[in-house]
Design a protein around this motif. Sequence first.
Motif, PDB file in Angstrom:
ATOM      1  N   SER A  42      32.973  31.456  36.413  1.00 28.09           N
ATOM      2  CA  SER A  42      33.953  31.332  35.164  1.00 28.09           C
ATOM      3  C   SER A  42      33.804  32.366  34.202  1.00 28.09           C
ATOM      4  O   SER A  42      34.579  32.438  33.452  1.00 28.09           O
ATOM      5  CB  SER A  42      33.675  30.062  34.808  1.00 28.09           C
ATOM      6  OG  SER A  42      32.284  29.865  33.949  1.00 28.09           O
ATOM      7  N   LYS A  43      32.773  33.315  34.437  1.00 32.42           N
ATOM      8  CA  LYS A  43      32.633  34.669  33.640  1.00 32.42           C
ATOM      9  C   LYS A  43      33.697  35.630  33.916  1.00 32.42           C
ATOM     10  O   LYS A  43      34.178  36.164  33.093  1.00 32.42           O
ATOM     11  CB  LYS A  43      31.275  35.099  33.857  1.00 32.42           C
ATOM     12  CG  LYS A  43      30.887  36.358  33.265  1.00 32.42           C
ATOM     13  CD  LYS A  43      30.487  36.431  31.874  1.00 32.42           C
ATOM     14  CE  LYS A  43      30.361  37.561  30.989  1.00 32.42           C
ATOM     15  NZ  LYS A  43      30.397  37.623  29.618  1.00 32.42           N
ATOM     16  N   GLU A  45      37.331  36.826  34.394  1.00 33.15           N
ATOM     17  CA  GLU A  45      38.720  36.509  33.953  1.00 33.15           C
ATOM     18  C   GLU A  45      39.697  37.120  34.991  1.00 33.15           C
ATOM     19  O   GLU A  45      39.312  38.219  35.619  1.00 33.15           O
ATOM     20  CB  GLU A  45      39.001  37.168  32.484  1.00 33.15           C
ATOM     21  CG  GLU A  45      37.865  36.692  31.689  1.00 33.15           C
ATOM     22  CD  GLU A  45      38.334  35.337  30.688  1.00 33.15           C
ATOM     23  OE1 GLU A  45      39.467  35.148  31.081  1.00 33.15           O
ATOM     24  OE2 GLU A  45      37.331  35.008  29.944  1.00 33.15           O
ATOM     25  N   PHE A  47      41.929  39.135  34.157  1.00 33.32           N
ATOM     26  CA  PHE A  47      42.011  40.343  33.817  1.00 33.32           C
ATOM     27  C   PHE A  47      41.220  41.324  34.456  1.00 33.32           C
ATOM     28  O   PHE A  47      41.195  42.656  34.766  1.00 33.32           O
ATOM     29  CB  PHE A  47      42.425  41.109  32.543  1.00 33.32           C
ATOM     30  CG  PHE A  47      41.355  40.924  31.469  1.00 33.32           C
ATOM     31  CD1 PHE A  47      40.494  39.823  30.782  1.00 33.32           C
ATOM     32  CD2 PHE A  47      40.589  42.360  31.230  1.00 33.32           C
ATOM     33  CE1 PHE A  47      39.598  40.002  30.080  1.00 33.32           C
ATOM     34  CE2 PHE A  47      39.583  42.394  30.449  1.00 33.32           C
ATOM     35  CZ  PHE A  47      39.265  41.425  29.919  1.00 33.32           C
ATOM     36  N   HIS A  48      39.916  40.711  34.616  1.00 33.06           N
ATOM     37  CA  HIS A  48      38.720  41.510  34.965  1.00 33.06           C
ATOM     38  C   HIS A  48      38.960  41.847  36.406  1.00 33.06           C
ATOM     39  O   HIS A  48      38.936  42.959  37.176  1.00 33.06           O
ATOM     40  CB  HIS A  48      37.529  40.530  35.182  1.00 33.06           C
ATOM     41  CG  HIS A  48      36.896  40.497  33.736  1.00 33.06           C
ATOM     42  ND1 HIS A  48      35.830  39.486  33.488  1.00 33.06           N
ATOM     43  CD2 HIS A  48      37.025  40.741  32.444  1.00 33.06           C
ATOM     44  CE1 HIS A  48      35.491  39.402  32.241  1.00 33.06           C
ATOM     45  NE2 HIS A  48      36.319  40.213  31.645  1.00 33.06           N
ATOM     46  N   ARG A  51      41.775  44.623  36.577  1.00 33.25           N
ATOM     47  CA  ARG A  51      40.980  45.797  36.407  1.00 33.25           C
ATOM     48  C   ARG A  51      40.001  46.181  37.426  1.00 33.25           C
ATOM     49  O   ARG A  51      39.972  47.800  37.719  1.00 33.25           O
ATOM     50  CB  ARG A  51      40.338  45.653  34.901  1.00 33.25           C
ATOM     51  CG  ARG A  51      40.979  45.630  33.891  1.00 33.25           C
ATOM     52  CD  ARG A  51      41.686  46.940  33.376  1.00 33.25           C
ATOM     53  NE  ARG A  51      40.833  47.925  32.922  1.00 33.25           N
ATOM     54  CZ  ARG A  51      40.406  48.017  31.675  1.00 33.25           C
ATOM     55  NH1 ARG A  51      40.768  47.145  30.750  1.00 33.25           N
ATOM     56  NH2 ARG A  51      39.414  48.776  31.352  1.00 33.25           N
ATOM     57  N   ILE A  52      39.236  45.602  38.185  1.00 33.42           N
ATOM     58  CA  ILE A  52      38.508  46.031  39.156  1.00 33.42           C
ATOM     59  C   ILE A  52      39.491  46.638  40.434  1.00 33.42           C
ATOM     60  O   ILE A  52      38.955  47.648  40.803  1.00 33.42           O
ATOM     61  CB  ILE A  52      37.511  44.904  39.587  1.00 33.42           C
ATOM     62  CG1 ILE A  52      36.579  44.562  38.564  1.00 33.42           C
ATOM     63  CG2 ILE A  52      36.875  45.309  40.755  1.00 33.42           C
ATOM     64  CD1 ILE A  52      35.933  43.323  38.883  1.00 33.42           C
ATOM     65  N   VAL A  55      40.765  49.965  38.954  1.00 35.92           N
ATOM     66  CA  VAL A  55      39.794  51.157  39.083  1.00 35.92           C
ATOM     67  C   VAL A  55      38.724  51.560  40.124  1.00 35.92           C
ATOM     68  O   VAL A  55      38.290  52.650  40.313  1.00 35.92           O
ATOM     69  CB  VAL A  55      38.854  51.014  37.625  1.00 35.92           C
ATOM     70  CG1 VAL A  55      39.811  51.134  36.459  1.00 35.92           C
ATOM     71  CG2 VAL A  55      37.781  49.916  37.712  1.00 35.92           C
ATOM     72  N   GLU A  56      38.492  50.649  40.839  1.00 34.51           N
ATOM     73  CA  GLU A  56      37.531  50.750  41.830  1.00 34.51           C
ATOM     74  C   GLU A  56      37.565  50.190  43.430  1.00 34.51           C
ATOM     75  O   GLU A  56      37.371  50.981  44.064  1.00 34.51           O
ATOM     76  CB  GLU A  56      36.166  50.253  41.074  1.00 34.51           C
ATOM     77  CG  GLU A  56      34.945  50.868  41.913  1.00 34.51           C
ATOM     78  CD  GLU A  56      33.519  50.570  41.412  1.00 34.51           C
ATOM     79  OE1 GLU A  56      33.530  50.784  40.230  1.00 34.51           O
ATOM     80  OE2 GLU A  56      32.578  50.416  41.971  1.00 34.51           O
ATOM     81  N   ARG A  82      42.348  30.878  37.789  1.00 34.74           N
ATOM     82  CA  ARG A  82      42.386  32.409  37.114  1.00 34.74           C
ATOM     83  C   ARG A  82      42.832  33.445  38.329  1.00 34.74           C
ATOM     84  O   ARG A  82      43.572  33.997  38.209  1.00 34.74           O
ATOM     85  CB  ARG A  82      41.132  32.638  36.469  1.00 34.74           C
ATOM     86  CG  ARG A  82      40.940  32.131  35.168  1.00 34.74           C
ATOM     87  CD  ARG A  82      39.639  32.626  34.621  1.00 34.74           C
ATOM     88  NE  ARG A  82      38.922  31.746  33.460  1.00 34.74           N
ATOM     89  CZ  ARG A  82      38.022  31.838  32.998  1.00 34.74           C
ATOM     90  NH1 ARG A  82      37.064  32.691  33.449  1.00 34.74           N
ATOM     91  NH2 ARG A  82      37.484  30.907  32.021  1.00 34.74           N
TER      92      ARG A  82
END
Lengths: 143, 471
Positions: A42-43, A45, A47-48, A51-52, A55-56, A82
């Motif tokens: 649950s850490k 999100e 958008f994480h 974003r990952i 970018v990568e 999520r």
Amino acid sequence: MREKPKVVILACQQALPDPEPLLQALEAAGLTARAVPEPCSSKIEAFHLLRILAVEADCVRVLACPEDACLLKEGSCRLGRRLKHAQEYLQEIGLEPERLEVTRLNPGEAVDLPRLAADLAGVALTLGLNPGRRRVQEKEPQK
Amino acid sequence: MPEKYHIHVRPMPSRFPSVGKTTVLDWGEGCLRCTRCVKETCPYNAFRQRGFDDRSLSDTIDTYCKNCLRCVQGCPRELVVKAANPQYRRLGDDYWTPAILQSTWFQAETGKIPVSGAGYGGPFAGPGFDSIWTDMSEIVRPTRDGIHGREYISTAIELGRKPLFLVFDAEGRLAFEPPPRVEIPLPILLADPPFSAGPVPVRRALTGAARRLRTLAVIARENVDPELAAEAEHLCLTFPTGRVDTEDPLLSRVRLVELTDHEGVLAQVEAVKRRHPGLVTMIKVPADEGAAARVSELARAGAEAIHLFCDHHARGFLGARERHLKDLLRTVHLTLVEDNLRDTVTLLASGGIALAEHVAKAIICGADGVIVDLPLLLALECRLCRACQRGGRCPVDIDSLDPVWGTQRQVNLMGAWNHQLLEVLGAMGLREVRRLRGEVGRAMFVEDLEREIFAPLFSRPGPEGFRREGE
């Protein structure tokens, strides 16, 4: 040389405390892999995840506990929602939702790493490189 | 009165988010949208400043969060949770622990002594340096105006051979030419780390720090380029076994050289001294089972300075692999004392010096000073992941660091260490670090206490007529 697909593993520490053997299995399967240990799924999100991918990663796999086995009761359930939201977003922009997936692992139980690695490699190699990912020239280490 | 030595520290922010011991789990779903959200009222504005770091692929809130737990306690729906950060646990290794890394980053960033407001929750003794308790008897009666006041505490040491007595001629003049000495105001030499993703900028930063701190940067001769050679006064050149060119023009500009110990090292020292009499030579001796005898032999033969080195976990080599630097140092020091040679030679130690307290403890065990390398790399935000050694990409881009930034970070770290050394010396009532050398009376060794005091109290009684150990 053809670029290898890159998989980023976001591993809940309860589900998979040591992701290193999985990384080795993935690299043996012809992928580039990186693991980010998380205190709880649950850490992570929505958008994480996006974003990952931006970018990568070509594929992101979250290793989480089953929804009814989360140490924080509702953490794993929140991750599920999520992730679904992020997958819908991917679909909306024309990317395969399978680039973001979750695998539920029972905490404390032995993980069938070869099978998990084969599954991940199968998905990553089928999907190929992520067209939405920023490509950066990897730096050569300085001598 | 001599000029006071002062290290000018100034905050130098980290380039990358640090890895916190704990992390915030912030569950947005189910939020009541309170008018006074705990995230809005965070005293450190952690929630406002947080972002996502593309390099570590993680939330940056742990960089700003100070663990006050106000958000955890204040959220009416209990949507904010703190949890142990698994990324923190994976830092470093069993010797270079996450706590050491984090403390080093803090000191390099701020130049301040790391102080925990929540008290010390750890054990009071452990292996290695943690088994030494230093004397704090004077802490109840501090000096009139504090350790930074008028009562100056000197941290200077001299490197080089010292005559045991002086001889004067009939006119009262010194009857012999005293051997050359190098005085440094800090009992620490800075060494080039054995690995890094950017050796060239790291060496630039290191040399800059050595200049600012007025100490020496220990760098291999083959790695000294013209830019570093311009700072020769602040360099200590090291040479591999058996290879030193006495005609090297740089030798006439440096003050200290280090030669690796081997059979012909004394002849090599002699050759260097013949060509450069003003140069101080140091012999690098591995801390193995024969180190004490070898150091004594070298000191008797006229060695000026000895560098006793262990591995990075403060363990010796070969037959002394299980022995800690502190024990090896004590053995070497006491052997030199017994042979009446201790005051003639300078003894420096390296390997596993990870914290400021290790400097004081190594000196208590018999070293004149220490040589540090990895902490200086940590000051540059190194994660000690050793990816650079495997050909991987550095997570903190050490290869692209600005040497000016790196110098200030290393100066900050050494400033914080120097302050801690002053605190230790002040607490002991000592006014000079040189008086701390070999002062084991200023410390208690837990293994000695266990053997001498606790063993007789708690060991099982032996059969009739037997005395328990320590009785």
